[in-house]
Design a protein around this motif. Sequence first.
Motif, PDB file in Angstrom:
ATOM      1  N   ILE A 131       0.993  -1.286   0.000  1.00  0.00           N
ATOM      2  CA  ILE A 131      -0.121  -0.065  -0.138  1.00  0.00           C
ATOM      3  C   ILE A 131       0.905   1.260  -0.052  1.00  0.00           C
ATOM      4  O   ILE A 131       0.659   2.167  -0.800  1.00  0.00           O
ATOM      5  N   ARG A 144       1.477   3.689  -3.248  1.00  0.00           N
ATOM      6  CA  ARG A 144       1.111   5.210  -2.940  1.00  0.00           C
ATOM      7  C   ARG A 144       2.341   6.118  -3.218  1.00  0.00           C
ATOM      8  O   ARG A 144       2.174   7.017  -3.911  1.00  0.00           O
ATOM      9  N   LYS A 162       0.142   6.090  -7.826  1.00  0.00           N
ATOM     10  CA  LYS A 162      -1.106   5.530  -8.509  1.00  0.00           C
ATOM     11  C   LYS A 162      -2.156   5.789  -7.521  1.00  0.00           C
ATOM     12  O   LYS A 162      -2.074   5.064  -6.418  1.00  0.00           O
ATOM     13  N   ARG A 163      -3.372   6.141  -7.956  1.00  0.00           N
ATOM     14  CA  ARG A 163      -4.409   6.462  -7.120  1.00  0.00           C
ATOM     15  C   ARG A 163      -5.435   5.371  -7.401  1.00  0.00           C
ATOM     16  O   ARG A 163      -6.315   4.942  -6.736  1.00  0.00           O
ATOM     17  N   ILE A 177      -3.695   8.855   2.172  1.00  0.00           N
ATOM     18  CA  ILE A 177      -3.579   7.390   1.394  1.00  0.00           C
ATOM     19  C   ILE A 177      -3.765   7.369  -0.103  1.00  0.00           C
ATOM     20  O   ILE A 177      -3.087   6.973  -0.911  1.00  0.00           O
ATOM     21  N   GLU A 178      -5.138   7.752  -0.256  1.00  0.00           N
ATOM     22  CA  GLU A 178      -5.705   7.957  -1.726  1.00  0.00           C
ATOM     23  C   GLU A 178      -5.016   8.854  -2.718  1.00  0.00           C
ATOM     24  O   GLU A 178      -5.235   9.004  -3.841  1.00  0.00           O
ATOM     25  N   GLY A 179      -4.674   9.956  -1.934  1.00  0.00           N
ATOM     26  CA  GLY A 179      -4.316  11.358  -2.723  1.00  0.00           C
ATOM     27  C   GLY A 179      -5.556  11.924  -3.200  1.00  0.00           C
ATOM     28  O   GLY A 179      -6.615  11.630  -2.829  1.00  0.00           O
TER      29      GLY A 179
END
Length: 135
Positions: free
Chosen positions: A31, A35, A39-40, A102-104
């Motif tokens: 993860i 990250r 890459k989201r 985490i996701e951006g």
Amino acid sequence: MVEKIWADMFHPDISLAEKMIRPVLVYFFLIIGLRIAGKRELAQLNPFDLVVLLTLSNTVQNAIIGNDNSVVGGVVGATTLLAVNYLVVRFVFKFEKLDRLIEGEADVLIADGVIKQDRLRNEADHAGRIALRVP
């Protein structure tokens, strides 16, 4: 002979605790690594990224299963990965700041029908492609 086959198939070679800790460690490593790679979403993967992802899965396989090739070991490892993923997704969903970390954040390329040239170029450059020319 038959007993050995059944024993090899269903008797894990490592402890249950180790069998559960290994996938958790690899999960968080991947993860964080993905990250950092930027890459989201799966839709952002190009063919090279897909090859890296598939190779990563093969590379970390032994880290997840250790010295164990039993069916029980594989099921425990897979169940642990699925459970950790479920818990992480539910946890992150509750905390917006953590989710963004985490996701951006999405980079809006078109707003109100207007193409954001600077953002479009930045995305193209970031992906290692030649900057797009939009009329």
